[in-house]
Each structure stands twice: as C-alpha cells, then as structure tokens.
Write an enzyme that holds these catalytic residues in place. Sequence first.
Site, PDB file in Angstrom:
ATOM      1  N   ALA A   1      17.366   0.528   7.377  1.00 35.08           N
ATOM      2  CA  ALA A   1      17.973   1.847   7.632  1.00 35.08           C
ATOM      3  C   ALA A   1      18.278   2.641   6.367  1.00 35.08           C
ATOM      4  CB  ALA A   1      19.253   1.668   8.445  1.00 35.08           C
TER       5      ALA A   1
ATOM      6  N   HIS B   1      -1.814   8.060  -1.350  1.00 37.48           N
ATOM      7  CA  HIS B   1      -0.380   7.949  -1.071  1.00 37.48           C
ATOM      8  C   HIS B   1       0.455   8.195  -2.323  1.00 37.48           C
ATOM      9  CE1 HIS B   1      -1.801   5.925   2.596  1.00 37.48           C
ATOM     10  NE2 HIS B   1      -0.616   6.241   3.106  1.00 37.48           N
TER      11      HIS B   1
ATOM     12  N   LYS C   1       4.344   3.503  -3.129  1.00 38.88           N
ATOM     13  CA  LYS C   1       3.852   2.662  -2.029  1.00 38.88           C
ATOM     14  C   LYS C   1       3.551   1.260  -2.549  1.00 38.88           C
ATOM     15  CE  LYS C   1       0.521   2.583   1.744  1.00 38.88           C
ATOM     16  NZ  LYS C   1       1.540   2.235   2.727  1.00 38.88           N
TER      17      LYS C   1
HETATM   18  P1  NAD Z   1      11.494   1.833   1.386  1.00 36.96           P
HETATM   19  O1  NAD Z   1      11.315   0.913   0.228  1.00 36.96           O
HETATM   20  O2  NAD Z   1      12.018   3.209   1.143  1.00 36.96           O
HETATM   21  O3  NAD Z   1      12.458   1.146   2.457  1.00 36.96           O
HETATM   22  C1  NAD Z   1      12.426  -0.215   2.810  1.00 36.96           C
HETATM   23  C2  NAD Z   1      13.850  -0.621   3.173  1.00 36.96           C
HETATM   24  O4  NAD Z   1      13.797  -1.956   3.667  1.00 36.96           O
HETATM   25  C3  NAD Z   1      14.817  -0.598   1.976  1.00 36.96           C
HETATM   26  O5  NAD Z   1      16.005   0.097   2.324  1.00 36.96           O
HETATM   27  C4  NAD Z   1      15.079  -2.073   1.721  1.00 36.96           C
HETATM   28  O6  NAD Z   1      16.377  -2.323   1.204  1.00 36.96           O
HETATM   29  C5  NAD Z   1      14.927  -2.630   3.134  1.00 36.96           C
HETATM   30  N1  NAD Z   1      14.727  -4.079   3.165  1.00 36.96           N
HETATM   31  C6  NAD Z   1      14.170  -4.893   2.224  1.00 36.96           C
HETATM   32  N2  NAD Z   1      14.211  -6.166   2.633  1.00 36.96           N
HETATM   33  C7  NAD Z   1      14.818  -6.156   3.860  1.00 36.96           C
HETATM   34  C8  NAD Z   1      15.163  -7.182   4.775  1.00 36.96           C
HETATM   35  N3  NAD Z   1      14.918  -8.473   4.527  1.00 36.96           N
HETATM   36  N4  NAD Z   1      15.767  -6.823   5.932  1.00 36.96           N
HETATM   37  C9  NAD Z   1      16.051  -5.516   6.184  1.00 36.96           C
HETATM   38  N5  NAD Z   1      15.762  -4.509   5.349  1.00 36.96           N
HETATM   39  C10 NAD Z   1      15.140  -4.837   4.206  1.00 36.96           C
HETATM   40  O7  NAD Z   1      10.080   1.886   2.127  1.00 36.96           O
HETATM   41  P2  NAD Z   1       9.563   2.976   3.189  1.00 36.96           P
HETATM   42  O8  NAD Z   1       8.794   4.024   2.485  1.00 36.96           O
HETATM   43  O9  NAD Z   1      10.690   3.358   4.083  1.00 36.96           O
HETATM   44  O10 NAD Z   1       8.477   2.110   3.984  1.00 36.96           O
HETATM   45  C11 NAD Z   1       8.852   0.986   4.732  1.00 36.96           C
HETATM   46  C12 NAD Z   1       7.599   0.360   5.366  1.00 36.96           C
HETATM   47  O11 NAD Z   1       7.049   1.279   6.324  1.00 36.96           O
HETATM   48  C13 NAD Z   1       6.470   0.060   4.379  1.00 36.96           C
HETATM   49  O12 NAD Z   1       5.812  -1.118   4.785  1.00 36.96           O
HETATM   50  C14 NAD Z   1       5.550   1.263   4.543  1.00 36.96           C
HETATM   51  O13 NAD Z   1       4.217   0.994   4.187  1.00 36.96           O
HETATM   52  C15 NAD Z   1       5.672   1.507   6.024  1.00 36.96           C
HETATM   53  N6  NAD Z   1       5.332   2.860   6.505  1.00 36.96           N
HETATM   54  C16 NAD Z   1       4.796   2.926   7.750  1.00 36.96           C
HETATM   55  C17 NAD Z   1       4.544   4.161   8.335  1.00 36.96           C
HETATM   56  C18 NAD Z   1       4.002   4.198   9.741  1.00 36.96           C
HETATM   57  O14 NAD Z   1       3.750   5.296  10.276  1.00 36.96           O
HETATM   58  N7  NAD Z   1       3.832   3.050  10.394  1.00 36.96           N
HETATM   59  C19 NAD Z   1       4.829   5.334   7.625  1.00 36.96           C
HETATM   60  C20 NAD Z   1       5.383   5.235   6.351  1.00 36.96           C
HETATM   61  C21 NAD Z   1       5.655   3.985   5.807  1.00 36.96           C
END
Ligand code: NAD
Length: 249
Positions: free
Chosen positions: A12, A135, A139
Amino acid sequence: MSDMIKVSVIGASGRMGSTVCDAVEAATGLELVGRFDQGDDLGDLAGADVVVEFSVPDASPANVAHCVERGVHCVVGTTGWREERLARLRAQIEKAPEGTGVLIAPNFAIGAILMMSFAAQAARFYESVEVVELHHPRKVDAPSGTAARTADLIGAAREEAGLGPIPDATEHDPDGARGARVHGVPVHSVRLRGLVAHQEVLLGGEGEMLTIRHDSFDRASFMPGVIEGVRRVGEHPGVTVGLEHYLGL
Ligand code: NAD
C-alpha cells in the site's frame, strides 16, 4: 452497508499500491479496510473480502498464499508469476475454501489488454515479430510482465491457428546481444527517465510493417481495470491469468 466489498491493499505504500488505495476509496460500492506493506502482520487482512496485491516479485507468492488460505479473493498486479509459481498457486487454491478466486494481471490498462489481443491476432499473418517495451528507470524487472504475456498470447494464437512458433528472423545475433527471447519472440527493454509504461509490437512482412503501440502516461490508466477486477474476482473461482478473461476478449 453489507453489500459493500471490503478491500485491503498489500504494497500500500508503493507507487501502484497507494494509487489503488485512492481509487478504492473513490469507487462506489467498495470500502478500503486495510493497508499493508513490508514487515506488517497480514493477520486476518483486516476482514477484507478482496485483497489487491502490488508488491515485489519475491514477496507476492507468499502474500497471495496467505489470502487464498483464508478464502480471501485476490487481485494481483505484481510481476514475476512464471509457470512454476502459478502451478504452486493452483495447488494451493484447490485446498482453499471453495469459490476462492485469484486474478493475476500483468497489465490492468484496458488499452494494453487490447494491444496484446490485437498483437496476438496479427501475429497469425506475419512471420517476423519483435516487442519493444519501454518503462521508467526504477522498474525492477526486465523484460516486463506485459511483454512476456504478449509473447505468450502470440504463441498461443499461432498454435491455435496450426502455425509454428515465430521463426528466428535474425541471421546475426552474437551471444544473444540483440535482447531477450520470450517464447522465441525477441523482446527489447528500454529504461528511460520520463517514461511510465509503453509497448510496441512490430510485425514485419514483405515490403510492410504493422506497429501496434500502447502508452500508459499515468498510473491512473491501470485503475479502471483494477477496480473491475475487484468487483468481478468473486465470480471467477480458481486462478485466472489476464484481465481479458473478465472482459470477454
Ligand atoms: P514500488 O516499489 O513503488 O512498490 C512496491 C511496494 O511493495 C513498496 O511499498 C514495498 O515496501 C512493498 N513491499 C516490499 N516487500 C513487501 C512484502 N513482503 N509485503 C508487502 N509489501 C511489500 O513498486 P510499484 O511501481 O508500485 O510496482 C509494484 C509491482 O507492480 C511491480 O511488480 C510492478 O512491475 C507491478 N506493476 C504492475 C502493473 C499492472 O498493471 N499489473 C502496473 C504497474 C506496475
């Protein structure tokens, strides 16, 4: 109030997770009940009916397993869900309370789903296909989950049409230096400041080229798909890969 869908978000504090929290709070019929991030005790997931999971590839399988064991539906955007992880999840969900659903979507943007669908359709007519995914530089994974999914869909569409995999069009590629191959499809990963999430599928034929391109300029582009996933995941027990299955594509 009882027909409100209670939603918790894992990851979150992240870029996607925090945008999802805002979108859930703004959506009719959804109630945000929990925000979890790294190090938090997931416990009973704050009583959620549905969890949205956007964390990191190494943490996602354990987070999703925690939800599934408790019969909490899960909408997953984190990348890295390769076949062996999916197989483990499918085994877990068989032991989960009946009706539990998980949606794993490499891309929630409706335009990106259409781009993948059009690319799969077009790949039946071209023997030369390459993917360029572009990207933001923060990423963590490459190639992107969307690029891998596009290659999967291209392979599946060609198989369904009785065609073989995309033949290797490259005569000269010393040590695979031109980029990764996913199911035989060359994928090029660009990381550049100012970008969000973009992809081009290039299809080459005799004297012509077709380009299918999608651009996400803002994380808001993913939110209608995430909210649709939250509303619909309870109607789809088991593991579903790709939001296109909820959209009738
Ligand atoms: P981000 O690094 O901003 O956020 C990830 C969050 O996960 C951080 O707040 C981190 O502290 C938290 N985290 C780390 N380990 C954790 C754990 N064990 N338990 C709970 N939370 C944990 O990354 P982001 O840009 O928000 O992207 C997150 C993921 O979503 C990536 O894998 C990205 O590639 C993917 N993504 C998917 C889509 C889609 O449409 N499916 C779009 C954008 C990003």
